[in-house]
Scaffold this motif. Structure first.
Motif, PDB file in Angstrom:
ATOM      1  N   PHE A  12       0.819  -1.215   0.000  1.00  0.00           N
ATOM      2  CA  PHE A  12       0.000   0.000   0.000  1.00  0.00           C
ATOM      3  C   PHE A  12       0.861   1.276   0.000  1.00  0.00           C
ATOM      4  O   PHE A  12       0.512   2.277  -0.617  1.00  0.00           O
ATOM      5  N   LEU A  13       1.972   1.256   0.689  1.00  0.00           N
ATOM      6  CA  LEU A  13       2.880   2.412   0.663  1.00  0.00           C
ATOM      7  C   LEU A  13       3.434   2.636  -0.741  1.00  0.00           C
ATOM      8  O   LEU A  13       3.529   3.766  -1.216  1.00  0.00           O
ATOM      9  N   LEU A  14       3.815   1.548  -1.394  1.00  0.00           N
ATOM     10  CA  LEU A  14       4.325   1.652  -2.749  1.00  0.00           C
ATOM     11  C   LEU A  14       3.247   2.164  -3.697  1.00  0.00           C
ATOM     12  O   LEU A  14       3.503   3.022  -4.542  1.00  0.00           O
ATOM     13  N   LEU A  15       2.045   1.672  -3.527  1.00  0.00           N
ATOM     14  CA  LEU A  15       0.921   2.087  -4.366  1.00  0.00           C
ATOM     15  C   LEU A  15       0.623   3.571  -4.156  1.00  0.00           C
ATOM     16  O   LEU A  15       0.366   4.316  -5.109  1.00  0.00           O
ATOM     17  N   THR A  16       0.686   4.032  -2.902  1.00  0.00           N
ATOM     18  CA  THR A  16       0.455   5.450  -2.587  1.00  0.00           C
ATOM     19  C   THR A  16       1.531   6.322  -3.237  1.00  0.00           C
ATOM     20  O   THR A  16       1.239   7.388  -3.791  1.00  0.00           O
ATOM     21  N   GLY A  17       2.779   5.898  -3.164  1.00  0.00           N
ATOM     22  CA  GLY A  17       3.870   6.656  -3.782  1.00  0.00           C
ATOM     23  C   GLY A  17       3.704   6.784  -5.277  1.00  0.00           C
ATOM     24  O   GLY A  17       3.902   7.863  -5.852  1.00  0.00           O
ATOM     25  N   VAL A  18       3.329   5.703  -5.937  1.00  0.00           N
ATOM     26  CA  VAL A  18       3.113   5.734  -7.388  1.00  0.00           C
ATOM     27  C   VAL A  18       1.968   6.677  -7.729  1.00  0.00           C
ATOM     28  O   VAL A  18       2.052   7.461  -8.680  1.00  0.00           O
ATOM     29  N   PHE A  19       0.882   6.636  -6.938  1.00  0.00           N
ATOM     30  CA  PHE A  19      -0.266   7.506  -7.189  1.00  0.00           C
ATOM     31  C   PHE A  19       0.131   8.984  -7.055  1.00  0.00           C
ATOM     32  O   PHE A  19      -0.250   9.815  -7.869  1.00  0.00           O
ATOM     33  N   LEU A  20       0.905   9.310  -6.008  1.00  0.00           N
ATOM     34  CA  LEU A  20       1.320  10.709  -5.799  1.00  0.00           C
ATOM     35  C   LEU A  20       2.238  11.197  -6.907  1.00  0.00           C
ATOM     36  O   LEU A  20       2.144  12.342  -7.350  1.00  0.00           O
ATOM     37  N   ILE A  21       3.118  10.340  -7.365  1.00  0.00           N
ATOM     38  CA  ILE A  21       4.006  10.739  -8.455  1.00  0.00           C
ATOM     39  C   ILE A  21       3.198  10.957  -9.736  1.00  0.00           C
ATOM     40  O   ILE A  21       3.424  11.906 -10.488  1.00  0.00           O
ATOM     41  N   TRP A  22       2.220  10.061  -9.992  1.00  0.00           N
ATOM     42  CA  TRP A  22       1.410  10.145 -11.204  1.00  0.00           C
ATOM     43  C   TRP A  22       0.535  11.387 -11.200  1.00  0.00           C
ATOM     44  O   TRP A  22       0.355  12.048 -12.212  1.00  0.00           O
ATOM     45  N   GLN A  23       0.015  11.805 -10.025  1.00  0.00           N
ATOM     46  CA  GLN A  23      -0.859  12.962  -9.919  1.00  0.00           C
ATOM     47  C   GLN A  23      -0.080  14.280  -9.820  1.00  0.00           C
ATOM     48  O   GLN A  23      -0.625  15.334 -10.108  1.00  0.00           O
ATOM     49  N   GLY A  24       1.128  14.229  -9.361  1.00  0.00           N
ATOM     50  CA  GLY A  24       1.900  15.469  -9.175  1.00  0.00           C
ATOM     51  C   GLY A  24       2.471  15.966 -10.478  1.00  0.00           C
ATOM     52  O   GLY A  24       3.167  15.258 -11.194  1.00  0.00           O
ATOM     53  N   HIS A  25       2.120  17.166 -10.840  1.00  0.00           N
ATOM     54  CA  HIS A  25       2.644  17.783 -12.056  1.00  0.00           C
ATOM     55  C   HIS A  25       3.337  19.075 -11.648  1.00  0.00           C
ATOM     56  O   HIS A  25       2.749  19.917 -10.988  1.00  0.00           O
ATOM     57  N   ALA A  26       4.576  19.242 -12.020  1.00  0.00           N
ATOM     58  CA  ALA A  26       5.291  20.476 -11.724  1.00  0.00           C
ATOM     59  C   ALA A  26       4.791  21.572 -12.647  1.00  0.00           C
ATOM     60  O   ALA A  26       4.613  21.351 -13.847  1.00  0.00           O
ATOM     61  N   GLU A  27       4.550  22.726 -12.078  1.00  0.00           N
ATOM     62  CA  GLU A  27       4.107  23.846 -12.895  1.00  0.00           C
ATOM     63  C   GLU A  27       5.332  24.566 -13.440  1.00  0.00           C
ATOM     64  O   GLU A  27       6.337  24.718 -12.768  1.00  0.00           O
TER      65      GLU A  27
END
Length: 147
Positions: A12-27
């Motif tokens: 679940f920690l790994l899954l959360t990390g992947v989700f945050l990276i996928w959703q995070g977009h640098a402006e």
């Protein structure tokens, strides 16, 4: 059983990390437009005011100033009295018997007294700190105002 729970938690920690990276977009940073140059708004050549003339340096040389200090009556000549007068007080302090002559003994008494006064530990030699105490005191500067 603990291994299974640790594995599930890690998943679940790994899954959360992947989700945050996928959703995070640098402006991309946005920069404000450059301001208009101020000099471009001034039409024609720029006129500067004239620089005032520099003040003139004192024409007297170091020796001329020294001569003027010794020439008390300002007649362009230094008499023996004008040359000797500023040193009269210092000589009188050393001339213990007031005979107008400074003997070696009179000078030595003053020097020995100064040495003994500086030798705080009575060791018959001066340490750097004791020798520093023999330096003449700097002259006090007069205040610029009477406040």
């Amino acid at each position: 059983m603990a291994r299974i729970l640790a594995g599930v938690a890690a998943f679940f920690l790994l899954l959360t990390g992947v989700f945050l990276i996928w959703q995070g977009h640098a402006e991309e940073p946005t920069m404000a437009p450059a301001p208009n140059p101020r000099l471009a708004a001034i039409p024609g050549p720029i006129r500067l005011s004239a620089i005032p003339a520099a003040p003139e340096a004192d024409a007297k040389s170091k020796e001329e100033k020294r001569f003027a200090r010794a020439d008390k009556d300002e007649n362009g000549r230094i008499s023996l009295a004008e040359l000797v007068e500023p040193r009269r007080k210092a000589f009188a302090k050393l001339d213990l018997n007031q005979d107008g002559k400074l003997s070696f003994e009179e000078w030595a008494v003053r020097t020995i007294d100064k040495f003994e006064g500086a030798d705080a530990d009575d060791s018959n030699w001066l340490t750097p700190a004791e020798y520093a105490a023999t330096a003449p005191k700097p002259a006090r500067k007069k205040p610029a105002c009477s406040c």
